[in-house]
Scaffold this active site. Structure first.
Site, PDB file in Angstrom:
ATOM      1  N   SER A  20       0.872  -1.172   0.000  1.00  0.00           N
ATOM      2  CA  SER A  20       0.000   0.000   0.000  1.00  0.00           C
ATOM      3  C   SER A  20       0.905   1.217   0.000  1.00  0.00           C
ATOM      4  O   SER A  20       2.074   1.128   0.401  1.00  0.00           O
ATOM      5  CB  SER A  20      -0.869  -0.003   1.263  1.00  0.00           C
ATOM      6  N   TYR A  80      -1.554  -0.908  10.537  1.00  0.00           N
ATOM      7  CA  TYR A  80      -1.627  -1.309   9.129  1.00  0.00           C
ATOM      8  C   TYR A  80      -0.379  -0.872   8.376  1.00  0.00           C
ATOM      9  O   TYR A  80       0.221  -1.670   7.637  1.00  0.00           O
ATOM     10  CB  TYR A  80      -2.875  -0.701   8.480  1.00  0.00           C
TER      11      TYR A  80
END
Length: 280
Positions: free
Chosen positions: A137, A151
Site C-alpha cells: 500500500s 496497518y
C-alpha cells in the site's frame, strides 16, 4: 505466452485478487486462488473452467499453505507467478489498539505472506524462475496517516522483507515486486475488510475523524479503477526488467514524492552534525 502461465493468488474472493483472477482466466491463464471461505470464492469467481483451482487456505497455518502449493503443482505442473494479496486494514491509534489486535494484523498481512514465500521458493529455485508480487500500500511507504499505524507497520514490514527477498532470490531467476496502490475502489474500506478498535479513546478526535472519513466518505468514492490497476500488474508480470517498487495510481505517486522530499529535507537539515560521527 500468457495462457501458459500458472498464477497463485491469495485473498482472491474480493478486491484486487478477485479482479485479477477473472481477468487472468479470461486471458487463458491457469489460476490457483485461495480464500478462507471456499464457497464464497467459488461464488465470486463463478466459473467451472478447468483452469481455475479454488483452494481453502488458512494463511496463518504453514501446513495449509504448503498443501495448497502442492495441490497447485499437482493440478498445473508448475507455478509461475505468486500474488500475496490477502490482507486487511486496521484503523485505530497505537495507544488504543490491543496487543492481540495488532498481532492479528501482522499475522495475516506479514506472516501469511511469509508462509507463502517460504513454501513457494523451493518450487521457484527448482524451476530456476518465478515472479512474486507482494501487494502493499502507499501506507507501506509513508506512514503519515493518523489511526493507521498498525496497518502501515505491517506494510512497511512487507516492503522491507520484499527488498531482501529480491536480492536473495535473484540468483535463481526469481523476481519480486512491491505493489503500492493508492486509493482504489475496492471493498478494502468496507466493514468486512477494515477492522476498528474494540476500545476507542475519546481524546483521539483526530483519529475518529480519519476513521469516519475512510468508512463513510472515501469508501465507494475512490478514484482508482481496480480493473486498470490489475492491468498494470499483469503487464509488469510480462516484463524482463520489472520495478522493485511499483506505485499504483496518481495519488500513490504524489504521496511517494512527498515522502521522498521530506526525507531529503530531514537529511540535508542535519547532515553536517549527523555525519560527524566517525572516529577522527
Amino acid at each position: 505466452m500468457e495462457q501458459q502461465k500458472v498464477w497463485y493468488i491469495t485473498g482472491a474472493s474480493q478486491g484486487f485478487g478477485l479482479v485479477m483472477v477473472k481477468k487472468l482466466l479470461a486471458s487463458g491463464a491457469r489460476v490457483a486462488a485461495t480464500s478462507r471461505k471456499l464457497e464464497a470464492l467459488k461464488a465470486a469467481v463463478n466459473t467451472d473452467s478447468p483452469n481455475f483451482l479454488p483452494l481453502a487456505v488458512n494463511l496463518s497455518d504453514e501446513e495449509s499453505v504448503n498443501n495448497s502449493i502442492r495441490r497447485t503443482i499437482s493440478a498445473f505442473g508448475r507455478i509461475d507467478v505468486v500474488v500475496n494479496n490477502a490482507g486487511y486494514g486496521l484503523v485505530g491509534g497505537l495507544e488504543e489498539l490491543t496487543d492481540k489486535e495488532v498481532r492479528d494484523n501482522f499475522e495475516v498481512n506479514v506472516f501469511g505472506a511469509l508462509n507463502v514465500i517460504r513454501n513457494v521458493m523451493p518450487v521457484f529455485r527448482n524451476q530456476k524462475g518465478g515472479f512474486i508480487f507482494n501487494i502493499s500500500s502507499i501506507g507501506g511507504f509513508t506512514g503519515a496517516f493518523p489511526g493507521f499505524g498498525s496497518y502501515c507497520a505491517t506494510k512497511f514490514a512487507l516492503e522491507g522483507l520484499t527488498e531482501s527477498l529480491s536480492e536473495e532470490a535473484k540468483p535463481f531467476g526469481v523476481k519480486a515486486v512491491i505493489v503500492s496502490p493508492g486509493y482504489f475502489r475496492t471493498n478494502f474500506l468496507s466493514s468486512g475488510s477494515l477492522a476498528v478498535p474494540a476500545n476507542p479513546i475519546a481524546d483521539y478526535t483526530n483519529i475518529r475523524e480519519v476513521q469516519s472519513a475512510h468508512q463513510f466518505n472515501i469508501d465507494g468514492a475512490q478514484a482508482g479503477d481496480p480493473e486498470k490497476g490489475v492491468d498494470v500488474i499483469i503487464a509488469v508480470s510480462k516484463s524482463d526488467n520489472p520495478p522493485l517498487h511499483l506505485f499504483l495510481g496518481p495519488d500513490a505517486y504524489q504521496l511517494a514524492k512527498q515522502k521522498i522530499s521530506s526525507v531529503e529535507q530531514d537529511m540535508l537539515g542535519w547532515q553536517a552534525l549527523a555525519t560527524s560521527t566517525n572516529f577522527n
